[in-house]
Enzyme design. Structure first.
Site, PDB file in Angstrom:
ATOM      1  CG  ASP A 137      30.080 -35.421  54.785  1.00  0.00           C
ATOM      2  OD1 ASP A 137      28.945 -35.792  54.420  1.00  0.00           O
ATOM      3  OD2 ASP A 137      31.109 -36.082  54.593  1.00  0.00           O
ATOM      4  CE  LYS A 200      34.633 -36.447  55.804  1.00  0.00           C
ATOM      5  NZ  LYS A 200      33.833 -35.544  54.944  1.00  0.00           N
ATOM      6  CE  LYS A 236      33.476 -38.996  53.416  1.00  0.00           C
ATOM      7  NZ  LYS A 236      32.521 -37.967  52.947  1.00  0.00           N
TER       8      LYS A 236
END
Length: 291
Positions: A137, A200, A236
């Site tokens: 991430d 995300k 996400k």
């Protein structure tokens, strides 16, 4: 990359007020049908159980991993979380102590501000994977994006994606810092064009994190990208999603905009810490502080 052509191919035509209205309509019309135990269990199964604090220790990560490992024994019939999310220095600890099938999502590349050199970002990503991370991430270079330096943002993501190899790359837009729906839209396409496997919302480290409006914009971007390219990008929301109702709101938006193909933990995740216990409490019908 010609960004004028990219944005012309995917024009954004809504005002922030129109986004807020469209988001509210979907939630108002469909929240109730998704607010049930089956959906709560699916949301729990989509969680990246997260600890990203300066005071994180080996013992803390080992303890969290033990709870994940023993979850199915303690809650038979309830699906486990999807992954644990930790800092790079603790990726090896998580991997060593988690059961097979539970991912190690590792923040990398100068998280959370992304204010470091690209060489450091690439090296940290490679080292995290070597230590045991199965997913990475990262945060876009927000300052560069806001200055319109889109090529640099794109190139950094592309280089980090190359360092990830077969491992999934989740690209955090830090939507609260982008301030407008149009900026969130543009950042979504830069990330997807650069090779993001997931986009995300947030780091959880600033005042404004995942909002239903950000989910609406990003899911519409994913839908448009899939329609033109055939490439499925996953989603996400993270940061600020802590209650069962909030999780169901995001689940409802994903379901209505992207459809059933995204309603699994390979395509849809929550970045969360408090959310796991709150969902578990809803599922079992009593306050539960397991994680």
């Amino acid at each position: 990359m010609n960004f004028n052509e990219l944005f012309a191919a995917y024009p954004f035509t809504m005002s922030d007020a129109e986004v807020a209205k469209a988001t509210k309509e979907i939630i108002d019309n469909h929240f109730a049908e998704n607010n049930n135990r089956e959906v709560w269990m699916e949301c729990l199964h989509q969680i990246d159980l997260t600890t990203l604090n300066g005071e994180d220790t080996v013992a803390k990560v080992e303890g969290m991993a033990k709870k994940v490992s023993e979850f199915e024994k303690n809650f038979p019939g309830v699906p486990n979380v999807a992954a644990m999310c930790v800092y790079p220095a603790l990726a090896g600890v998580a991997r060593k102590n988690l059961p097979a099938g539970i991912g190690v999502a590792c923040v990398s590349a100068g998280f959370p501000a992304s204010q470091t050199f690209i060489e450091v970002k690439v090296a940290e990503t490679a080292l995290a994977i070597k230590a045991g991370a199965t997913e990475i991430d990262i945060v876009i270079s927000i300052g560069k994006f806001l200055e319109g330096r889109y090529q640099e943002v794109f190139d950094e993501i592309s280089e980090i994606k190359a360092a990830c190899g077969e491992h999934h790359l989740k690209v955090i837009l830090e939507t609260g810092a982008l301030t407008t729906a149009e900026n969130i839209w543009k950042a979504s396409f830069i990330a997807m064009a650069a090779g993001a496997d997931f986009i995300k919302t947030s780091t959880g480290k600033i005042k404004v994190n995942a909002t239903p409006e950000a989910t609406y914009v990003m899911c519409q971007a994913i839908k448009a990208w899939k329609a033109k390219t055939g490439v499925k990008v996953c989603y996400k929301p993270a940061g600020g999603v802590s209650t069962t109702d909030e999780a169901v709101q995001h689940f409802t938006l994903v379901k209505e905009i992207l459809g059933e193909d995204w309603l699994n933990n390979q395509s849809f995740r929550f970045g969360a810490s408090r959310l796991a216990n709150n969902l578990l409490s809803s599922i079992v019908g009593a306050e539960t502080k397991y994680f």
